[in-house]
Design a protein around this motif. Structure first.
Motif, PDB file in Angstrom:
ATOM      1  N   THR A   1       0.921  -1.082  -0.047  1.00 14.78           N
ATOM      2  CA  THR A   1       0.088  -0.385   0.036  1.00 14.78           C
ATOM      3  C   THR A   1       0.954   1.383   0.177  1.00 14.78           C
ATOM      4  OG1 THR A   1      -0.210   0.191   2.411  1.00 14.78           O
ATOM      5  CG2 THR A   1      -1.791  -1.409   1.263  1.00 14.78           C
ATOM      6  N   THR A   2       0.125   2.309   0.020  1.00 16.68           N
ATOM      7  CA  THR A   2       0.999   3.654  -0.207  1.00 16.68           C
ATOM      8  C   THR A   2       0.544   4.436   1.202  1.00 16.68           C
ATOM      9  OG1 THR A   2       0.975   3.860  -2.473  1.00 16.68           O
ATOM     10  CG2 THR A   2       1.348   5.834  -1.397  1.00 16.68           C
ATOM     11  N   HIS A   3       1.662   4.913   1.908  1.00 18.45           N
ATOM     12  CA  HIS A   3       1.249   5.812   3.195  1.00 18.45           C
ATOM     13  C   HIS A   3       1.893   7.104   2.815  1.00 18.45           C
ATOM     14  CE1 HIS A   3       0.169   6.706   7.284  1.00 18.45           C
ATOM     15  NE2 HIS A   3       1.428   7.361   7.195  1.00 18.45           N
ATOM     16  N   ALA A   4       1.244   8.038   2.908  1.00 18.70           N
ATOM     17  CA  ALA A   4       1.572   9.347   2.605  1.00 18.70           C
ATOM     18  C   ALA A   4       1.933  10.101   4.176  1.00 18.70           C
ATOM     19  CB  ALA A   4       0.412  10.315   1.976  1.00 18.70           C
ATOM     20  N   LEU A   5       3.099  11.106   4.054  1.00 18.12           N
ATOM     21  CA  LEU A   5       3.416  11.981   4.974  1.00 18.12           C
ATOM     22  C   LEU A   5       3.168  13.373   4.206  1.00 18.12           C
ATOM     23  CD1 LEU A   5       6.506  10.398   6.404  1.00 18.12           C
ATOM     24  CD2 LEU A   5       4.125  10.221   7.353  1.00 18.12           C
ATOM     25  N   VAL A   6       1.925  14.305   4.993  1.00 20.07           N
ATOM     26  CA  VAL A   6       1.929  15.512   4.436  1.00 20.07           C
ATOM     27  C   VAL A   6       2.204  16.481   5.435  1.00 20.07           C
ATOM     28  CG1 VAL A   6       0.091  14.577   2.577  1.00 20.07           C
ATOM     29  CG2 VAL A   6      -0.613  15.557   4.754  1.00 20.07           C
ATOM     30  N   GLY A   7       2.307  17.639   5.017  1.00 17.94           N
ATOM     31  CA  GLY A   7       2.433  18.850   5.927  1.00 17.94           C
ATOM     32  C   GLY A   7       3.078  19.868   5.266  1.00 17.94           C
ATOM     33  N   GLU A   8       3.313  21.018   5.726  1.00 22.67           N
ATOM     34  CA  GLU A   8       3.955  22.313   5.187  1.00 22.67           C
ATOM     35  C   GLU A   8       5.404  22.058   5.367  1.00 22.67           C
ATOM     36  OE1 GLU A   8       2.470  25.164   8.063  1.00 22.67           O
ATOM     37  OE2 GLU A   8       0.885  25.719   6.964  1.00 22.67           O
ATOM     38  N   SER A   9       6.441  22.745   4.747  1.00 26.20           N
ATOM     39  CA  SER A   9       7.866  22.817   4.614  1.00 26.20           C
ATOM     40  C   SER A   9       8.077  22.943   6.265  1.00 26.20           C
ATOM     41  CB  SER A   9       8.444  24.012   4.043  1.00 26.20           C
ATOM     42  OG  SER A   9       8.011  23.609   2.674  1.00 26.20           O
ATOM     43  N   GLY A  10       9.292  22.057   6.566  1.00 19.96           N
ATOM     44  CA  GLY A  10       9.579  22.075   7.925  1.00 19.96           C
ATOM     45  C   GLY A  10       8.610  21.117   8.978  1.00 19.96           C
ATOM     46  N   SER A  11       7.814  20.521   8.363  1.00 15.12           N
ATOM     47  CA  SER A  11       6.928  19.567   9.322  1.00 15.12           C
ATOM     48  C   SER A  11       7.409  18.292   9.859  1.00 15.12           C
ATOM     49  CB  SER A  11       5.410  19.366   8.621  1.00 15.12           C
ATOM     50  OG  SER A  11       5.974  18.485   7.480  1.00 15.12           O
ATOM     51  N   GLY A  12       8.609  18.086   9.151  1.00 15.69           N
ATOM     52  CA  GLY A  12       9.270  16.868   9.721  1.00 15.69           C
ATOM     53  C   GLY A  12       9.163  15.493   8.598  1.00 15.69           C
ATOM     54  N   LYS A  13       8.602  15.879   7.618  1.00 11.61           N
ATOM     55  CA  LYS A  13       8.144  14.647   6.551  1.00 11.61           C
ATOM     56  C   LYS A  13       9.574  14.086   6.053  1.00 11.61           C
ATOM     57  CE  LYS A  13       6.289  17.257   3.677  1.00 11.61           C
ATOM     58  NZ  LYS A  13       6.523  18.852   3.997  1.00 11.61           N
ATOM     59  N   THR A  14      10.517  15.001   5.538  1.00 13.63           N
ATOM     60  CA  THR A  14      11.804  14.185   5.015  1.00 13.63           C
ATOM     61  C   THR A  14      12.349  13.620   6.050  1.00 13.63           C
ATOM     62  OG1 THR A  14      11.634  15.699   3.061  1.00 13.63           O
ATOM     63  CG2 THR A  14      13.897  14.807   3.772  1.00 13.63           C
ATOM     64  N   THR A  15      12.706  14.035   7.446  1.00 17.08           N
ATOM     65  CA  THR A  15      13.048  13.766   8.331  1.00 17.08           C
ATOM     66  C   THR A  15      12.686  12.162   8.503  1.00 17.08           C
ATOM     67  OG1 THR A  15      13.943  15.830   9.243  1.00 17.08           O
ATOM     68  CG2 THR A  15      14.256  13.864  10.867  1.00 17.08           C
ATOM     69  N   THR A  16      11.446  12.008   8.808  1.00 16.20           N
ATOM     70  CA  THR A  16      10.960  10.796   9.091  1.00 16.20           C
ATOM     71  C   THR A  16      11.234   9.754   8.002  1.00 16.20           C
ATOM     72  OG1 THR A  16       9.048  11.984  10.225  1.00 16.20           O
ATOM     73  CG2 THR A  16       8.724   9.728   9.301  1.00 16.20           C
ATOM     74  N   GLY A  17      11.051  10.232   6.729  1.00 12.64           N
ATOM     75  CA  GLY A  17      11.411   9.433   5.487  1.00 12.64           C
ATOM     76  C   GLY A  17      12.892   8.973   5.590  1.00 12.64           C
ATOM     77  N   ARG A  18      13.735   9.843   5.757  1.00  5.72           N
ATOM     78  CA  ARG A  18      15.120   9.391   6.026  1.00  5.72           C
ATOM     79  C   ARG A  18      15.306   8.290   7.103  1.00  5.72           C
ATOM     80  NH1 ARG A  18      18.994  11.900   2.933  1.00  5.72           N
ATOM     81  NH2 ARG A  18      20.506  11.512   4.268  1.00  5.72           N
ATOM     82  N   ALA A  19      14.638   8.509   8.128  1.00  2.49           N
ATOM     83  CA  ALA A  19      14.931   7.449   9.398  1.00  2.49           C
ATOM     84  C   ALA A  19      14.632   6.264   8.649  1.00  2.49           C
ATOM     85  CB  ALA A  19      14.188   8.028  10.480  1.00  2.49           C
ATOM     86  N   ILE A  20      13.363   6.098   8.286  1.00  6.74           N
ATOM     87  CA  ILE A  20      12.784   4.914   7.769  1.00  6.74           C
ATOM     88  C   ILE A  20      13.662   4.275   6.670  1.00  6.74           C
ATOM     89  CG2 ILE A  20      11.092   3.862   6.346  1.00  6.74           C
ATOM     90  CD1 ILE A  20       9.083   5.631   7.644  1.00  6.74           C
ATOM     91  N   ALA A  21      14.576   5.065   5.855  1.00  4.60           N
ATOM     92  CA  ALA A  21      15.266   4.487   4.859  1.00  4.60           C
ATOM     93  C   ALA A  21      16.694   4.138   5.476  1.00  4.60           C
ATOM     94  CB  ALA A  21      15.631   5.434   3.803  1.00  4.60           C
ATOM     95  N   GLY A  22      16.769   4.426   6.838  1.00  4.68           N
ATOM     96  CA  GLY A  22      18.156   4.174   7.500  1.00  4.68           C
ATOM     97  C   GLY A  22      19.365   5.009   7.306  1.00  4.68           C
ATOM     98  N   PHE A  23      19.117   6.461   6.837  1.00  4.73           N
ATOM     99  CA  PHE A  23      20.028   7.333   6.537  1.00  4.73           C
ATOM    100  C   PHE A  23      20.157   8.301   7.817  1.00  4.73           C
ATOM    101  CE2 PHE A  23      19.252   6.313   2.213  1.00  4.73           C
ATOM    102  CZ  PHE A  23      20.429   6.277   1.597  1.00  4.73           C
ATOM    103  N   GLN A  24      19.054   8.137   8.692  1.00  6.65           N
ATOM    104  CA  GLN A  24      19.299   9.071  10.116  1.00  6.65           C
ATOM    105  C   GLN A  24      18.974   8.179  11.241  1.00  6.65           C
ATOM    106  OE1 GLN A  24      17.255  12.703   9.451  1.00  6.65           O
ATOM    107  NE2 GLN A  24      18.589  13.818   8.691  1.00  6.65           N
ATOM    108  N   ARG A  25      19.828   8.086  12.165  1.00  4.87           N
ATOM    109  CA  ARG A  25      19.329   7.347  13.430  1.00  4.87           C
ATOM    110  C   ARG A  25      18.409   8.425  14.136  1.00  4.87           C
ATOM    111  NH1 ARG A  25      21.456   2.701  15.230  1.00  4.87           N
ATOM    112  NH2 ARG A  25      23.272   2.778  13.934  1.00  4.87           N
ATOM    113  N   PRO A  26      17.217   7.850  14.837  1.00  5.06           N
ATOM    114  CA  PRO A  26      16.447   8.677  15.470  1.00  5.06           C
ATOM    115  C   PRO A  26      17.102   8.837  17.006  1.00  5.06           C
ATOM    116  CG  PRO A  26      15.471   6.569  15.276  1.00  5.06           C
ATOM    117  CD  PRO A  26      16.453   6.762  14.291  1.00  5.06           C
ATOM    118  N   THR A  27      16.658   9.924  17.607  1.00  5.58           N
ATOM    119  CA  THR A  27      16.938  10.127  19.046  1.00  5.58           C
ATOM    120  C   THR A  27      16.232   9.119  19.757  1.00  5.58           C
ATOM    121  OG1 THR A  27      17.140  12.655  18.228  1.00  5.58           O
ATOM    122  CG2 THR A  27      17.310  12.095  20.644  1.00  5.58           C
ATOM    123  N   ALA A  28      14.886   8.922  19.579  1.00  2.58           N
ATOM    124  CA  ALA A  28      14.141   7.814  20.199  1.00  2.58           C
ATOM    125  C   ALA A  28      13.286   7.445  19.393  1.00  2.58           C
ATOM    126  CB  ALA A  28      13.847   8.909  21.499  1.00  2.58           C
ATOM    127  N   GLY A  29      12.550   6.287  20.050  1.00  2.00           N
ATOM    128  CA  GLY A  29      11.571   5.344  19.207  1.00  2.00           C
ATOM    129  C   GLY A  29      12.150   4.715  18.273  1.00  2.00           C
TER     130      GLY A  29
END
Length: 546
Positions: A311-339
């Motif tokens: 399926t397709t899950h969308a992350l939506v929001g204005e610029s600076g809402s955290g969409k890309t940061t979340t995507g990069r964490a899922i892709a393994g390019f950024q290690r989250p601080t928690a979670g």
């Protein structure tokens, strides 16, 4: 003086290059009335910006107006000297360009950039100029004008930079504003704010606006008159309401069908997002960035959602809402601080070294700008093959076969493997980026604003391609976008983010039809073409009851 502010009659523009003569605009006529908006609509390469440049006298050296007339009131613009044209630009014709970052001098404050407009036209009263600069910044809705005037472009958001350009365009209260794709790089809420601003200025000052756009939904909301261009020729022209409600040209009907705000939801045959097993599980995701001498900046705060396989899950929001940061964490390019982030049962947050490298075969990224993500010195075939070489997969012959297969899979001629990215169109480059992402047979593809830079016809083609690939390959998409109209077409489930926090999540149809958050309602209200759709629906209901 005629009743028209801008009167373009039979204009033809040719480009003369080493390859011969190319006609970019052929026999185009249009008018812009005082206090009215004429939208010039068409896909990339249709001649829209060329015509705008001709009005401003800013055509590149290889181009020339072969015939026709361009009049501003009673003044014929064609044939004027560059010196005379410079006195008109800013004073009688203002320009709002597409790219605010590329249009502002990075080493000058925004106040100095606006002040330059006055100085170019002979004003030397520094105190008066400073007062006018602050008044203009306030007029375009920028908070704390005195502070903002001292800042450099990189210190402002995209929306604020675009407001600065509008302030420059209206500084000398011109009769006409040429707005060349003024909001195509902005998220929907900032886009609405900027377009509202131009509308208010038009009403207050009687300024005419030539609005150049690829988006018929924007034209539906904002224009009095519409001129549809394709391949440099006019396909259709008339009052916006008439053209949009009763298009006579096949091309206009195609644009209407392709505009996500004006078209129906794409039908997809994918697994039920509510019953299929979760492939992606995100729980309590938090990402902080350290700041010297200050508290850490929290980019993502307590975000949780699941994505069913296929399926397709969308992350939506204005610029600076955290969409890309979340995507990069899922892709393994950024290690989250928690979670935690789990993909197909693998705890991504615990991976490192070889395990993390192998995991990246499972999840691939497709970015907004394929020209930036593809090496300009590398041929297309080599770019697609590179991930196979990096993982040591197959011999040279097998890799070449795989490249050919990938190009065919994204509906590209395998002969394009020998081309460089700059030799392809924007849509072709994005297909190459998708082919490169799929060459390792990933389970998940993260699409980060992957269609936002494309005009609506190419965007629609890429959305259809993504839907087909998902059905054929069983792919799971994480679709990052600021455009809820596109999300409505492609996504099964959605998370709405604001300033790093998740304000709403659920099936797309539930979130769109019954939003629980004010932030979601605001994003939905900002979708261009909403008013047009409401009027169309009302008209259909009225017809049905007659």
């Amino acid at each position: 003086m005629t009743g028209s502010l801008l009167d373009i009659r039979g204009v033809t523009v040719d480009y003369v290059t080493d390859r011969g003569r190319h006609t970019a605009v052929r026999d185009v006529s249009l008018t812009v009335g005082p206090g009215r908006v004429t939208a010039l609509v068409g896909e990339s390469g249709s001649g829209k910006s060329t015509l705008g440049q001709a009005v401003l006298g800013l055509l590149p050296s290889a181009a020339r107006v072969a015939s026709g007339s361009i009049r501003l009131g009673d003044l014929e613009l064609l044939g004027l000297s560059e010196r005379r044209l410079r006195t008109l630009r800013g004073a009688r014709i203002g320009l709002v360009p597409q790219d605010p970052t590329g249009s502002l001098n990075p080493v000058r404050t925004v106040g100095a950039s606006i002040a330059e407009t006055f100085r170019v036209h002979g004003d030397r009263d520094h105190a008066k100029i400073r007062r006018r600069v602050l008044e203009l910044l306030e007029r375009v809705g920028i908070d704390d004008p005195a502070t903002r005037a001292r800042q450099f472009p990189h210190e402002l958001s995209g929306g604020m930079k675009q407001r600065v350009l509008i302030a420059s365009a209206i500084a000398l209260e011109p009769d006409l504003i040429v707005a060349d794709e003024p909001t195509s790089a902005l998220d929907v809420t900032v886009q609405k704010t900027v377009l509202d601003l131009i509308d208010n200025l038009r009403r207050e000052s009687g300024t005419g606006v030539l609005l150049i756009t690829h988006d018929l939904a924007v034209a539906a909301d904002r224009a009095d008159d519409v001129v549809v261009l394709r391949g440099g020729t006019v396909q259709e022209t008339g009052r916006a309401a008439d053209v949009l409600a009763h298009p006579t040209a096949d091309y206009t009907r195609t644009l209407l069908a392709d505009a996500p705000s004006l078209s129906s939801v794409v039908e997809r045959r994918v697994p039920d997002a509510t019953t299929a097993r979760p492939l992606i599980e995100v729980e309590g995701l938090r990402r902080e960035y350290a700041r010297r001498g200050a508290e850490p900046f929290v980019a993502v705060d307590d975000v949780s959602f699941t994505v069913a396989a296929g399926t397709t899950h969308a992350l939506v929001g204005e610029s600076g809402s955290g969409k890309t940061t979340t995507g990069r964490a899922i892709a393994g390019f950024q290690r989250p601080t928690a979670g935690t982030v789990r993909v197909d049962g693998i705890d991504v947050t615990a991976l490192s070294g070889r395990g993390l490298r192998d995991y990246r075969r499972t999840v691939q990224l497709v970015y907004q700008n394929p020209l930036a993500s593809l090496d300009p010195r590398q041929r297309v075939g080599r770019a697609i093959e590179e991930p196979l070489r990096n993982f040591g997969l197959g011999d040279a012959s097998a890799r070449q076969q795989r490249v050919r297969h990938q190009l065919e899979q994204v509906a590209l001629d395998p002969a394009l493997a020998s081309r460089y990215p700059a030799e392809l169109s924007g849509g072709q480059r994005q297909r190459v980026a998708i082919a490169r992402a799929l060459v390792l047979d990933p389970r998940v593809v993260v699409l980060d604003e992957a269609v936002s830079a494309l005009d609506v016809t190419v965007q629609a083609q890429i959305l259809r391609l993504l839907a087909r690939l998902q059905e054929e390959l069983g792919l799971t998409y994480l679709f990052i976008s600021h455009d809820l109209a596109v999300v409505r077409q492609i996504a099964d489930t959605v998370s709405v983010l604001r300033r790093g926090r998740q304000v709403e999540t659920g099936p797309v149809e539930c979130v769109f039809s019954d939003p629980r958050s004010d932030d979601t309602r605001r994003l939905l209200a900002a979708i261009p073409g909403t008013a047009y759709n409401d009027e169309t629906a009302h008209g259909a209901e009225t017809e049905a009851t007659r």
